[in-house]
Write a protein that holds these residues in place. Structure first.
Motif, PDB file in Angstrom:
ATOM      1  N   ARG A  68     -20.164 -73.191  32.248  1.00  0.00           N
ATOM      2  CA  ARG A  68     -19.222 -72.469  32.982  1.00  0.00           C
ATOM      3  C   ARG A  68     -18.076 -71.618  32.247  1.00  0.00           C
ATOM      4  NH1 ARG A  68     -16.766 -73.851  37.774  1.00  0.00           N
ATOM      5  NH2 ARG A  68     -17.354 -71.790  38.622  1.00  0.00           N
ATOM      6  N   GLY A  73     -17.808 -68.056  37.459  1.00  0.00           N
ATOM      7  CA  GLY A  73     -18.519 -68.443  38.556  1.00  0.00           C
ATOM      8  C   GLY A  73     -17.190 -68.772  39.540  1.00  0.00           C
ATOM      9  N   LEU A 192     -22.394 -68.553  40.617  1.00  0.00           N
ATOM     10  CA  LEU A 192     -21.925 -67.131  40.136  1.00  0.00           C
ATOM     11  C   LEU A 192     -22.348 -66.118  41.252  1.00  0.00           C
ATOM     12  CD1 LEU A 192     -24.262 -67.015  36.864  1.00  0.00           C
ATOM     13  CD2 LEU A 192     -21.719 -66.536  37.325  1.00  0.00           C
TER      14      LEU A 192
END
Length: 206
Positions: A68, A73, A192
């Motif tokens: 990530r 996200g 996302l």
């Protein structure tokens, strides 16, 4: 209390000429992310210990943090919401694992991974107001994101292969770990989409 501590640390760094005054906000934000991340990681570790699934928390924390960073996200608006959402996602991931939601050799698992990769190709990396990326950074982050997905999927294939060879001695553990990694990749892609929906909702309200 934590905010005050972070502010004091940054003030000390400024007074010591380690950082400049005009970059204070950047360092405050960065330290806040680090502290929030550490609290969330530690909280999930304790959850894993309590439910007897500690090794899954190791996989969860490593993949969620490492991937990530580059995909971006969903981001909660406060430190507390960030903690709760991080713990909630771990719970969801374990529920999906126990339900057999994604199997490495199942059609749902194959479709899920393909969709996850497509989402990364289309949307990663996602920016936020505190993390603006240049076009070059966006390109590099996307490449790294896809490389991480490729490497992790490769690892799950190897795990499944080893499990098939030594399945009488491994009790399916490697296969379960393989399934869990794939679940996390699907979840990261779902985050996302969730962030994109949040952005569209905010823009609609404006």
């Amino acid at each position: 209390m934590i905010n005050k501590l972070i502010q004091n640390i940054v003030e000390v760094l400024i007074e010591s000429d380690v950082i400049s005054e005009d970059r204070k906000d950047i360092y405050v934000y960065g330290l806040d992310l680090i502290v929030s991340g550490m609290i969330s990681v530690i909280a999930v570790f304790f959850m894993g210990i309590m439910i007897g699934e500690f090794f899954y928390t190791v996989i969860y924390n490593i993949i969620m943090v490492a991937v990530r960073i580059y995909t971006g996200g969903y981001h909660a608006s406060t430190r507390f919401k960030c903690l709760i959402s991080y713990m909630f996602v771990f719970i969801i991931s374990m529920i999906l694992l126990k339900m057999g939601f994604i199997r490495s050799n199942g059609i749902v698992g194959i479709i899920g991974i393909l969709l996850a990769i497509i989402i990364v190709i289309i949307y990663a990396p996602l920016e936020n107001k505190n993390k603006i990326l240049s076009e070059n950074q966006k390109r590099n982050y996307k490449i790294i994101s896809l490389a991480e997905y490729g490497i992790l999927i490769g690892i799950t294939v190897i795990m499944k292969f080893i499990n098939e060879i030594f399945k009488d001695n491994m009790s399916g553990n490697l296969l379960e770990y393989s399934n869990y990694i794939r679940i996390l990749l699907v979840i990261i892609s779902a985050l996302l989409i969730l962030e994109k929906i949040k952005e569209l909702y905010k823009n609609y309200l404006l």
